[in-house]
Design a protein around this motif. Structure first.
Motif, mmCIF file in Angstrom:
data_model
loop_
_atom_site.group_PDB
_atom_site.id
_atom_site.type_symbol
_atom_site.label_atom_id
_atom_site.label_comp_id
_atom_site.label_asym_id
_atom_site.label_seq_id
_atom_site.Cartn_x
_atom_site.Cartn_y
_atom_site.Cartn_z
ATOM 1 N N ALA A 76 0.831 -1.209 0.000
ATOM 2 C CA ALA A 76 0.000 0.000 0.000
ATOM 3 C C ALA A 76 0.863 1.256 0.000
ATOM 4 O O ALA A 76 0.544 2.237 -0.692
ATOM 5 N N LEU A 77 1.959 1.246 0.754
ATOM 6 C CA LEU A 77 2.865 2.399 0.779
ATOM 7 C C LEU A 77 3.531 2.610 -0.574
ATOM 8 O O LEU A 77 3.673 3.746 -1.032
ATOM 9 N N THR A 78 3.927 1.532 -1.217
ATOM 10 C CA THR A 78 4.548 1.636 -2.540
ATOM 11 C C THR A 78 3.563 2.213 -3.550
ATOM 12 O O THR A 78 3.908 3.093 -4.344
ATOM 13 N N THR A 79 2.324 1.738 -3.492
ATOM 14 C CA THR A 79 1.287 2.252 -4.384
ATOM 15 C C THR A 79 0.990 3.712 -4.073
ATOM 16 O O THR A 79 0.787 4.528 -4.978
ATOM 17 N N LEU A 80 0.979 4.058 -2.792
ATOM 18 C CA LEU A 80 0.762 5.444 -2.381
ATOM 19 C C LEU A 80 1.885 6.345 -2.893
ATOM 20 O O LEU A 80 1.626 7.467 -3.351
ATOM 21 N N GLN A 81 3.116 5.866 -2.838
ATOM 22 C CA GLN A 81 4.243 6.650 -3.353
ATOM 23 C C GLN A 81 4.062 6.936 -4.847
ATOM 24 O O GLN A 81 4.289 8.068 -5.297
ATOM 25 N N ARG A 82 3.649 5.910 -5.594
ATOM 26 C CA ARG A 82 3.428 6.114 -7.040
ATOM 27 C C ARG A 82 2.288 7.096 -7.275
ATOM 28 O O ARG A 82 2.393 7.983 -8.133
#
Length: 151
Positions: A76-82
């Motif tokens: 979720a954090l990786t997707t949020l960063q993108r």
């Protein structure tokens, strides 16, 4: 991802935590006990005891109680960063296209209005995606944390 043999002897793909996932896991462990290393040691001892006793389901559950939420939150954090990067790019594109001054000339500039509207719609869509990703991360954090997050 790592390939391992599960209890039935068939290969199973095991997801691995990245650096962000490890940080999340340590924070989740710290919520259980002030010192995350002690919580991790206890978790590993319980999992090892279950494995030695042949109770693979309990070992999987003991490890999964922290690892699964950490992996979900890392994703979720990786997707949020993108999503955040895309929202910033869309906002920057909008700032370049928006007229410096809104006057009568803008009203009669169809192509400029069209370009501006498209950039505004793209920026709003990117912001909405970012908001959705934030909501997902908040839900995951609340589900994983027995206490309020950030306390």
């Amino acid at each position: 991802m790592t390939t391992m043999r599960n209890g039935s002897g068939t290969p199973a793909v095991v997801p691995e935590l990245g650096p962000v996932g490890r940080d999340v896991m340590l924070r989740l462990l710290q919520q259980r006990e002030d010192e995350p290393v002690h919580a991790l040691a206890g978790m590993l001892a319980n999992a090892y005891g279950a494995l030695v006793g042949g109770d693979f389901d309990t070992a999987r559950k003991v490890l999964g109680d922290v690892m699964a939420p950490a992996l979900d939150m890392e994703r979720a954090l990786t997707t949020l960063q993108r999503a955040n990067a895309e929202a910033q790019d869309a906002a920057a594109a909008l700032a370049e296209i928006a007229p410096a001054e809104i006057d009568a000339d803008v009203a009669f500039s169809g192509p400029q209005l069209e370009t501006w509207r498209e950039a505004l719609e793209a920026s709003i869509a990117a912001q909405m995606e970012l908001i959705e990703r934030l909501k997902i991360l908040q839900q995951l954090a609340q589900a994983a944390a027995p206490e309020p997050v950030g306390a």
